[in-house]
Enzyme design. Sequence first.
Site, PDB file in Angstrom:
ATOM      1  N   TYR A   1     -12.062 -39.113  47.988  1.00 23.12           N
ATOM      2  CA  TYR A   1     -12.690 -39.935  49.032  1.00 23.12           C
ATOM      3  C   TYR A   1     -12.177 -39.420  50.375  1.00 23.12           C
ATOM      4  O   TYR A   1     -10.975 -39.525  50.649  1.00 23.12           O
ATOM      5  CB  TYR A   1     -12.289 -41.406  48.878  1.00 23.12           C
ATOM      6  CG  TYR A   1     -12.900 -42.094  47.682  1.00 23.12           C
ATOM      7  CD1 TYR A   1     -12.365 -41.950  46.405  1.00 23.12           C
ATOM      8  CD2 TYR A   1     -14.019 -42.907  47.837  1.00 23.12           C
ATOM      9  CE1 TYR A   1     -12.927 -42.582  45.313  1.00 23.12           C
ATOM     10  CE2 TYR A   1     -14.590 -43.556  46.739  1.00 23.12           C
ATOM     11  CZ  TYR A   1     -14.036 -43.385  45.486  1.00 23.12           C
ATOM     12  OH  TYR A   1     -14.592 -44.020  44.403  1.00 23.12           O
TER      13      TYR A   1
ATOM     14  N   TYR B   1      -9.173 -51.013  42.448  1.00 20.36           N
ATOM     15  CA  TYR B   1     -10.049 -49.930  41.984  1.00 20.36           C
ATOM     16  C   TYR B   1     -10.251 -49.976  40.469  1.00 20.36           C
ATOM     17  O   TYR B   1     -11.361 -49.830  39.981  1.00 20.36           O
ATOM     18  CB  TYR B   1      -9.461 -48.578  42.412  1.00 20.36           C
ATOM     19  CG  TYR B   1     -10.450 -47.450  42.325  1.00 20.36           C
ATOM     20  CD1 TYR B   1     -11.429 -47.281  43.301  1.00 20.36           C
ATOM     21  CD2 TYR B   1     -10.425 -46.561  41.256  1.00 20.36           C
ATOM     22  CE1 TYR B   1     -12.351 -46.248  43.210  1.00 20.36           C
ATOM     23  CE2 TYR B   1     -11.336 -45.521  41.164  1.00 20.36           C
ATOM     24  CZ  TYR B   1     -12.292 -45.373  42.150  1.00 20.36           C
ATOM     25  OH  TYR B   1     -13.208 -44.359  42.060  1.00 20.36           O
TER      26      TYR B   1
ATOM     27  N   PRO C   1     -21.499 -48.736  47.597  1.00 24.74           N
ATOM     28  CA  PRO C   1     -20.947 -48.025  46.431  1.00 24.74           C
ATOM     29  C   PRO C   1     -19.529 -47.487  46.607  1.00 24.74           C
ATOM     30  O   PRO C   1     -18.945 -46.993  45.639  1.00 24.74           O
ATOM     31  CB  PRO C   1     -21.947 -46.874  46.209  1.00 24.74           C
ATOM     32  CG  PRO C   1     -22.690 -46.741  47.479  1.00 24.74           C
ATOM     33  CD  PRO C   1     -22.673 -48.056  48.159  1.00 24.74           C
TER      34      PRO C   1
ATOM     35  N   HIS D   1     -10.106 -40.751  34.016  1.00 24.37           N
ATOM     36  CA  HIS D   1      -9.416 -40.342  35.249  1.00 24.37           C
ATOM     37  C   HIS D   1      -8.203 -41.248  35.471  1.00 24.37           C
ATOM     38  O   HIS D   1      -8.348 -42.473  35.528  1.00 24.37           O
ATOM     39  CB  HIS D   1     -10.351 -40.445  36.460  1.00 24.37           C
ATOM     40  CG  HIS D   1     -11.384 -39.361  36.506  1.00 24.37           C
ATOM     41  ND1 HIS D   1     -11.865 -38.828  37.679  1.00 24.37           N
ATOM     42  CD2 HIS D   1     -12.019 -38.691  35.514  1.00 24.37           C
ATOM     43  CE1 HIS D   1     -12.747 -37.892  37.409  1.00 24.37           C
ATOM     44  NE2 HIS D   1     -12.867 -37.791  36.093  1.00 24.37           N
TER      45      HIS D   1
ATOM     46  N   LYS E   1     -18.079 -50.600  42.293  1.00 23.30           N
ATOM     47  CA  LYS E   1     -17.979 -51.889  41.607  1.00 23.30           C
ATOM     48  C   LYS E   1     -19.293 -52.429  41.023  1.00 23.30           C
ATOM     49  O   LYS E   1     -19.276 -53.351  40.209  1.00 23.30           O
ATOM     50  CB  LYS E   1     -17.439 -52.959  42.577  1.00 23.30           C
ATOM     51  CG  LYS E   1     -16.000 -52.759  42.950  1.00 23.30           C
ATOM     52  CD  LYS E   1     -15.078 -53.130  41.801  1.00 23.30           C
ATOM     53  CE  LYS E   1     -13.685 -52.632  42.015  1.00 23.30           C
ATOM     54  NZ  LYS E   1     -13.088 -51.990  40.883  1.00 23.30           N
TER      55      LYS E   1
HETATM   56  C1  LIG Z   1     -26.186 -44.232  44.277  1.00 20.60           C
HETATM   57  C2  LIG Z   1     -25.510 -45.392  43.644  1.00 20.60           C
HETATM   58  C3  LIG Z   1     -24.223 -45.192  43.192  1.00 20.60           C
HETATM   59  C4  LIG Z   1     -23.574 -46.249  42.563  1.00 20.60           C
HETATM   60  N1  LIG Z   1     -22.304 -46.020  42.090  1.00 20.60           N
HETATM   61  C5  LIG Z   1     -21.685 -47.019  41.392  1.00 20.60           C
HETATM   62  C6  LIG Z   1     -20.421 -46.772  40.726  1.00 20.60           C
HETATM   63  O1  LIG Z   1     -19.842 -45.682  40.807  1.00 20.60           O
HETATM   64  N2  LIG Z   1     -19.887 -47.778  39.998  1.00 20.60           N
HETATM   65  C7  LIG Z   1     -20.521 -48.982  39.880  1.00 20.60           C
HETATM   66  O2  LIG Z   1     -19.974 -49.862  39.204  1.00 20.60           O
HETATM   67  N3  LIG Z   1     -21.722 -49.238  40.470  1.00 20.60           N
HETATM   68  C8  LIG Z   1     -22.335 -48.281  41.212  1.00 20.60           C
HETATM   69  N4  LIG Z   1     -23.593 -48.505  41.749  1.00 20.60           N
HETATM   70  C9  LIG Z   1     -24.261 -49.785  41.560  1.00 20.60           C
HETATM   71  C10 LIG Z   1     -24.913 -49.931  40.195  1.00 20.60           C
HETATM   72  O3  LIG Z   1     -25.772 -48.852  39.938  1.00 20.60           O
HETATM   73  C11 LIG Z   1     -25.671 -51.273  40.133  1.00 20.60           C
HETATM   74  O4  LIG Z   1     -24.809 -52.284  40.578  1.00 20.60           O
HETATM   75  C12 LIG Z   1     -26.166 -51.570  38.711  1.00 20.60           C
HETATM   76  O5  LIG Z   1     -27.294 -50.799  38.406  1.00 20.60           O
HETATM   77  C13 LIG Z   1     -26.541 -53.055  38.563  1.00 20.60           C
HETATM   78  O6  LIG Z   1     -27.100 -53.286  37.296  1.00 20.60           O
HETATM   79  P1  LIG Z   1     -28.167 -54.423  37.045  1.00 20.60           P
HETATM   80  O7  LIG Z   1     -28.483 -54.391  35.604  1.00 20.60           O
HETATM   81  O8  LIG Z   1     -27.697 -55.679  37.657  1.00 20.60           O
HETATM   82  O9  LIG Z   1     -29.431 -54.013  37.927  1.00 20.60           O
HETATM   83  P2  LIG Z   1     -30.357 -52.745  37.859  1.00 20.60           P
HETATM   84  O10 LIG Z   1     -29.634 -51.565  37.325  1.00 20.60           O
HETATM   85  O11 LIG Z   1     -30.989 -52.633  39.209  1.00 20.60           O
HETATM   86  O12 LIG Z   1     -31.476 -53.131  36.796  1.00 20.60           O
HETATM   87  C14 LIG Z   1     -32.504 -54.044  37.071  1.00 20.60           C
HETATM   88  C15 LIG Z   1     -33.699 -53.726  36.192  1.00 20.60           C
HETATM   89  O13 LIG Z   1     -34.688 -54.746  36.363  1.00 20.60           O
HETATM   90  C16 LIG Z   1     -35.969 -54.155  36.436  1.00 20.60           C
HETATM   91  N5  LIG Z   1     -36.865 -55.072  37.165  1.00 20.60           N
HETATM   92  C17 LIG Z   1     -36.872 -55.348  38.501  1.00 20.60           C
HETATM   93  N6  LIG Z   1     -37.815 -56.263  38.771  1.00 20.60           N
HETATM   94  C18 LIG Z   1     -38.400 -56.581  37.606  1.00 20.60           C
HETATM   95  C19 LIG Z   1     -39.452 -57.469  37.246  1.00 20.60           C
HETATM   96  N7  LIG Z   1     -40.080 -58.213  38.169  1.00 20.60           N
HETATM   97  N8  LIG Z   1     -39.826 -57.532  35.957  1.00 20.60           N
HETATM   98  C20 LIG Z   1     -39.192 -56.797  35.000  1.00 20.60           C
HETATM   99  N9  LIG Z   1     -38.193 -55.928  35.282  1.00 20.60           N
HETATM  100  C21 LIG Z   1     -37.801 -55.827  36.574  1.00 20.60           C
HETATM  101  C22 LIG Z   1     -35.717 -52.842  37.152  1.00 20.60           C
HETATM  102  O14 LIG Z   1     -36.742 -51.899  36.879  1.00 20.60           O
HETATM  103  C23 LIG Z   1     -34.366 -52.420  36.578  1.00 20.60           C
HETATM  104  O15 LIG Z   1     -34.494 -51.590  35.436  1.00 20.60           O
HETATM  105  C24 LIG Z   1     -24.258 -47.492  42.402  1.00 20.60           C
HETATM  106  C25 LIG Z   1     -25.547 -47.666  42.865  1.00 20.60           C
HETATM  107  C26 LIG Z   1     -26.173 -46.632  43.490  1.00 20.60           C
HETATM  108  C27 LIG Z   1     -27.574 -46.838  43.992  1.00 20.60           C
END
Ligand SMILES: Cc1cc2nc3c(=O)[nH]c(=O)nc-3n(C[C@H](O)[C@H](O)[C@H](O)COP(=O)(O)OP(=O)(O)OC[C@H]3O[C@@H](n4cnc5c(N)ncnc54)[C@H](O)[C@@H]3O)c2cc1C
Length: 388
Positions: free
Chosen positions: A200, A384, A292, A72, A296
């Site tokens: 948006y 962005y 969201p 995009h 980011k």
């Molecule tokens: C609806 C929505 C839309 C979003 N849109 C965007 C977007 O457009 N762009 C963007 O950049 N971000 C977006 N985000 C945010 C993004 O999804 C998160 O910031 C991202 O998933 C973070 O990744 P992570 O690996 O840090 O954590 P997570 O993806 O939360 O992964 C953590 C993992 O740890 C596991 N876990 C937890 N506790 C334990 C434990 N005790 N033992 C073992 N495993 C465990 C969980 O099961 C999970 O699989 C959005 C979030 C949501 C909810």
Amino acid sequence: MRTQVAIIGAGPAGLLLSHLLHLNGIESVVLESRTRADIEATIRAGVLEQGSMHTLVEAGVGERMRKEGALHHGFELAFDGKRHRVDLLELTGKAITVYPQHEVIIDLVAARIAAQGQLLFETSEVAIHDIGSARPSVSFVHKGESRRIDADFVVGCDGFHGVSRQMIPHSLRQDFQRTYPFGWFGILVESAPSSEELIYARHERGFALVSTRSPTVQRLYLQCDPHDRVDQWSDDRIWSELHARLDNQDGWQVKEGRIFQKNVIGMRSFVCAPMRSGRLFLAGDAAHIVPPTGAKGMNLAISDVRLLAAALDGFYRQGRWEALDSYSEIALQRVWRAEYFSWWMTRLLHTFPDATPFERELQLAELRNVVSSRALRTALAENYVGAF
Ligand SMILES: Cc1cc2nc3c(=O)[nH]c(=O)nc-3n(C[C@H](O)[C@H](O)[C@H](O)COP(=O)(O)OP(=O)(O)OC[C@H]3O[C@@H](n4cnc5c(N)ncnc54)[C@H](O)[C@@H]3O)c2cc1C
């Protein structure tokens, strides 16, 4: 079991870190509480900054993203019944890619498995020990058996509700937090995209976002009460609210289709500082959350682990601690910039229940300012695409 780096959580942060370490010849074990099918099917983020795209491509896991992701070059801001384009490419020379987070997860899991990486699903009772010593460890239960991993370092990539952050004593850490008085109602819709680019929209009735997932699936969001339940929103109510907030004066209308998934997302800003205690490091949502609106979250998770992987590489190659010691400070600078931008976008586009008529007029004046000033549009576009 013994490894160099024990990683808790197989989200984008944990899986990518494990893969980047592997490319540098550093061993790791990833512990995940859910099943592979579950993590590969959870619908979350969709927007990748150009820097995130480069990281995935350089790590050899970007091939499908390049083929199937949608590049995009801009997005639109809608208010007062009109739409205004923010041309990312022209303003910054950069673009973003819309490629769903669960597809990134599928690609990373496949790469870890192909490289015979140690990835343990359905672990429970994960506990971290001795992070102040040179030999930290992680105990857990897997397939009914109690096990322990001794490691040089432990990295908490276990999201906001994980166990890792709690290991940093309250006396050493500061939590910064803001909860917003609204949530997002998200739907997945079987239909061609309503628009080629994201829209948006700011409206008196609340914010709305038009996004896509693929040529046949739309992702649409609308601002709702954070306590709303999915069953309070019939399909008719959703469509009438989306039309009211999105349809504009030139006759453009949001495209309807079969709604096949609904969910409510809370909105919060959160930062834990520092992102390290002894030999425990935090990355991604375990250390910070953004609403969201600025897209980011996944990008921050990717930039944290890129930094941490390089710091660990410096330690294993040259015995250097400097980059590990400065990891938290450097990561937090980018985190706060993204926190600021996500808060700003949220404030600019949502209806705050306690806003006075004066504040509502200021919000509109700010939007008009942004779309009419190249300098302000450039600042928005730079944030962005993540050009910082
Ligand atoms: C609806 C929505 C839309 C979003 N849109 C965007 C977007 O457009 N762009 C963007 O950049 N971000 C977006 N985000 C945010 C993004 O999804 C998160 O910031 C991202 O998933 C973070 O990744 P992570 O690996 O840090 O954590 P997570 O993806 O939360 O992964 C953590 C993992 O740890 C596991 N876990 C937890 N506790 C334990 C434990 N005790 N033992 C073992 N495993 C465990 C969980 O099961 C999970 O699989 C959005 C979030 C949501 C909810």
